[in-house]
Design a protein around this motif. Structure first.
Motif, PDB file in Angstrom:
ATOM      1  N   LYS A   2       0.910  -1.207   0.077  1.00 55.85           N
ATOM      2  CA  LYS A   2       0.150   0.222   0.101  1.00 55.85           C
ATOM      3  C   LYS A   2       0.922   1.450  -0.054  1.00 55.85           C
ATOM      4  O   LYS A   2       2.043   1.189   0.537  1.00 55.85           O
ATOM      5  N   ARG A  43      -5.279   5.492  -2.578  1.00 58.26           N
ATOM      6  CA  ARG A  43      -5.405   4.387  -3.542  1.00 58.26           C
ATOM      7  C   ARG A  43      -4.199   4.154  -4.605  1.00 58.26           C
ATOM      8  O   ARG A  43      -3.726   5.233  -4.783  1.00 58.26           O
ATOM      9  N   ARG A  44      -4.163   2.916  -4.854  1.00 60.28           N
ATOM     10  CA  ARG A  44      -3.159   2.635  -5.920  1.00 60.28           C
ATOM     11  C   ARG A  44      -3.561   3.439  -7.039  1.00 60.28           C
ATOM     12  O   ARG A  44      -2.758   4.197  -7.685  1.00 60.28           O
TER      13      ARG A  44
ATOM     14  N   ASP B  46     -19.550   1.278  -5.699  1.00 62.81           N
ATOM     15  CA  ASP B  46     -19.717  -0.312  -5.548  1.00 62.81           C
ATOM     16  C   ASP B  46     -21.420  -0.449  -5.753  1.00 62.81           C
ATOM     17  O   ASP B  46     -22.044  -1.801  -5.754  1.00 62.81           O
TER      18      ASP B  46
HETATM   19  N1  LIG Z   1     -14.570  -1.165  -4.303  1.00 61.61           N
HETATM   20  C1  LIG Z   1     -14.147  -1.207  -3.032  1.00 61.61           C
HETATM   21  N2  LIG Z   1     -12.790  -1.718  -2.977  1.00 61.61           N
HETATM   22  C2  LIG Z   1     -12.338  -1.669  -1.622  1.00 61.61           C
HETATM   23  C3  LIG Z   1     -13.220  -1.187  -0.758  1.00 61.61           C
HETATM   24  N3  LIG Z   1     -12.280  -1.329   0.390  1.00 61.61           N
HETATM   25  C4  LIG Z   1     -11.146  -1.981   0.102  1.00 61.61           C
HETATM   26  N4  LIG Z   1     -11.266  -2.054  -1.139  1.00 61.61           N
HETATM   27  C5  LIG Z   1     -10.152  -2.625  -1.946  1.00 61.61           C
HETATM   28  O1  LIG Z   1      -9.237  -3.257  -0.996  1.00 61.61           O
HETATM   29  C6  LIG Z   1      -7.738  -2.635  -1.062  1.00 61.61           C
HETATM   30  C7  LIG Z   1      -7.446  -2.466   0.146  1.00 61.61           C
HETATM   31  O2  LIG Z   1      -8.250  -1.538   1.045  1.00 61.61           O
HETATM   32  P1  LIG Z   1      -7.636  -1.041   2.379  1.00 61.61           P
HETATM   33  O3  LIG Z   1      -7.076  -1.888   3.292  1.00 61.61           O
HETATM   34  O4  LIG Z   1      -8.726  -0.411   3.237  1.00 61.61           O
HETATM   35  O5  LIG Z   1      -6.563   0.190   2.086  1.00 61.61           O
HETATM   36  C8  LIG Z   1      -6.683   1.278   1.490  1.00 61.61           C
HETATM   37  C9  LIG Z   1      -7.208   2.287   2.421  1.00 61.61           C
HETATM   38  O6  LIG Z   1      -6.303   2.320   3.429  1.00 61.61           O
HETATM   39  C10 LIG Z   1      -6.877   3.549   1.625  1.00 61.61           C
HETATM   40  N5  LIG Z   1      -8.249   4.037   0.895  1.00 61.61           N
HETATM   41  C11 LIG Z   1      -8.718   3.969  -0.349  1.00 61.61           C
HETATM   42  N6  LIG Z   1      -9.622   4.749  -0.497  1.00 61.61           N
HETATM   43  C12 LIG Z   1     -10.145   4.948   0.668  1.00 61.61           C
HETATM   44  C13 LIG Z   1     -11.257   5.773   0.979  1.00 61.61           C
HETATM   45  O7  LIG Z   1     -12.098   6.463   0.188  1.00 61.61           O
HETATM   46  N7  LIG Z   1     -11.538   6.306   2.191  1.00 61.61           N
HETATM   47  C14 LIG Z   1     -10.600   5.878   3.172  1.00 61.61           C
HETATM   48  N8  LIG Z   1     -10.664   6.248   4.458  1.00 61.61           N
HETATM   49  N9  LIG Z   1      -9.420   5.210   2.940  1.00 61.61           N
HETATM   50  C15 LIG Z   1      -9.202   4.795   1.608  1.00 61.61           C
HETATM   51  O8  LIG Z   1      -6.103   3.455   0.696  1.00 61.61           O
HETATM   52  C16 LIG Z   1      -5.613   1.923   0.637  1.00 61.61           C
HETATM   53  C17 LIG Z   1      -5.401   1.459  -0.644  1.00 61.61           C
HETATM   54  O9  LIG Z   1      -6.562   1.512  -1.517  1.00 61.61           O
HETATM   55  P2  LIG Z   1      -6.764   0.657  -2.979  1.00 61.61           P
HETATM   56  O10 LIG Z   1      -5.422   0.772  -3.741  1.00 61.61           O
HETATM   57  O11 LIG Z   1      -7.785   1.359  -3.719  1.00 61.61           O
HETATM   58  O12 LIG Z   1      -7.103  -0.846  -2.560  1.00 61.61           O
HETATM   59  C18 LIG Z   1      -8.271  -1.377  -1.788  1.00 61.61           C
HETATM   60  C19 LIG Z   1      -9.348  -1.673  -2.961  1.00 61.61           C
HETATM   61  O13 LIG Z   1      -8.989  -2.397  -3.856  1.00 61.61           O
HETATM   62  C20 LIG Z   1     -14.578  -0.694  -0.880  1.00 61.61           C
HETATM   63  O14 LIG Z   1     -15.254  -0.282  -0.076  1.00 61.61           O
HETATM   64  N10 LIG Z   1     -15.087  -0.635  -2.136  1.00 61.61           N
END
Ligand SMILES: Nc1nc2c(ncn2[C@@H]2O[C@@H]3COP(=O)(O)O[C@H]4[C@@H](O)[C@H](n5cnc6c(=O)[nH]c(N)nc65)O[C@@H]4COP(=O)(O)O[C@H]3[C@H]2O)c(=O)[nH]1
Ligand SMILES: Nc1nc2c(ncn2[C@@H]2O[C@@H]3COP(=O)(O)O[C@H]4[C@@H](O)[C@H](n5cnc6c(=O)[nH]c(N)nc65)O[C@@H]4COP(=O)(O)O[C@H]3[C@H]2O)c(=O)[nH]1
Ligand SMILES: Nc1nc2c(ncn2[C@@H]2O[C@@H]3COP(=O)(O)O[C@H]4[C@@H](O)[C@H](n5cnc6c(=O)[nH]c(N)nc65)O[C@@H]4COP(=O)(O)O[C@H]3[C@H]2O)c(=O)[nH]1
Ligand SMILES: Nc1nc2c(ncn2[C@@H]2O[C@@H]3COP(=O)(O)O[C@H]4[C@@H](O)[C@H](n5cnc6c(=O)[nH]c(N)nc65)O[C@@H]4COP(=O)(O)O[C@H]3[C@H]2O)c(=O)[nH]1
Lengths: 77, 77
Positions: A2, A43-44, B46
């Motif tokens: 991440k 996010r990635r 989603d």
């Molecule tokens: N469709 C969908 N996919 C989900 C959701 N939650 C997690 N994922 C998927 O799981 C990966 C890891 O999520 P994380 O551990 O929460 O790790 C996340 C989190 O720590 C943070 N993050 C990303 N977007 C948000 C956001 O909108 N709000 C918050 N509070 N954190 C975010 O960035 C990290 C990496 O994000 P990604 O690279 O996008 O990678 C995310 C994404 O591919 C969700 O509610 N819907």
């Protein structure tokens, strides 16, 4: 892996790139109302936007953030 | 408005739709390693996937989740 930004190191960093990263992180912090102040994981997909901001290719963004000392190191303290 | 699912109510719900929502939420919980067990907020994006799962149009998804009693109500306890 991440993309975890170290907000403490970001506050201490100087220079135009650090300023732009600070501005980008602030926008996300406000959208989330996330004021933990220590780390911010993005996010990635955001690497694309950061690459544009830093004027680098997407694949050079993480190494550049690392060079600037902005990536959170979990075992560093 | 954020889409906040009440995981306590989801565990108590029965029927095929609740089962499918449970499966979708589990995938996200595992991806995040988010085991708070009370609520799970998902992305606006989603709703598209949930609509397909529930066999509804995207604009009917939130009302359908509400009918099923799965939306978190902050002032309900
Ligand atoms: N469709 C969908 N996919 C989900 C959701 N939650 C997690 N994922 C998927 O799981 C990966 C890891 O999520 P994380 O551990 O929460 O790790 C996340 C989190 O720590 C943070 N993050 C990303 N977007 C948000 C956001 O909108 N709000 C918050 N509070 N954190 C975010 O960035 C990290 C990496 O994000 P990604 O690279 O996008 O990678 C995310 C994404 O591919 C969700 O509610 N819907
Ligand atoms: N742990 C985790 N939770 C997730 C993830 N994706 C979404 N969420 C949850 O779902 C909520 C709504 O996400 P959204 O509709 O994409 O709406 C988001 C999105 O548009 C934007 N946002 C927040 N964080 C990020 C980020 O790291 N990168 C980008 N590009 N946008 C973000 O701000 C809005 C509000 O964010 P939040 O208040 O955090 O509220 C987020 C968060 O509680 C994820 O990957 N991991
Ligand atoms: N405030 C904040 N803290 C961060 C961030 N990135 C990392 N952390 C810290 O590092 C742990 C892992 O975060 P994650 O990868 O986002 O993975 C998180 C995330 O996916 C999800 N999560 C936790 N709290 C929330 C929340 O309030 N909203 C949303 N949408 N997801 C959350 O549960 C996972 C596990 O969380 P924990 O182990 O309790 O704790 C989190 C938290 O202490 C960040 O951008 N903001
Ligand atoms: N990536 C990441 N972001 C984090 C983490 N912890 C907090 N945040 C961010 O910081 C915001 C405020 O979190 P909070 O008030 O401590 O506390 C949160 C939490 O207590 C709860 N909550 C709502 N949705 C979730 C969820 O999906 N998972 C978890 N674990 N808690 C949630 O409601 C409050 C508002 O949540 P959000 O709208 O998601 O908004 C969250 C989220 O954007 C983390 O570990 N990782």
């Amino acid at each position: 892996r991440k993309v975890v930004i170290d907000l403490v190191k970001l506050r201490e960093a100087e220079g135009p790139e650090a300023e732009m990263v600070t501005r980008y992180m602030s926008i996300i912090q406000v959208k989330r109302q996330d004021f933990n102040g220590r780390v911010l994981t993005i996010r990635r997909d955001d690497l694309q936007a950061l690459a544009a901001i830093l004027g680098s290719g997407v694949e050079e963004t993480i190494p550049r953030l690392d060079e600037l000392g902005l990536l959170f190191q979990p075992d560093a303290d």
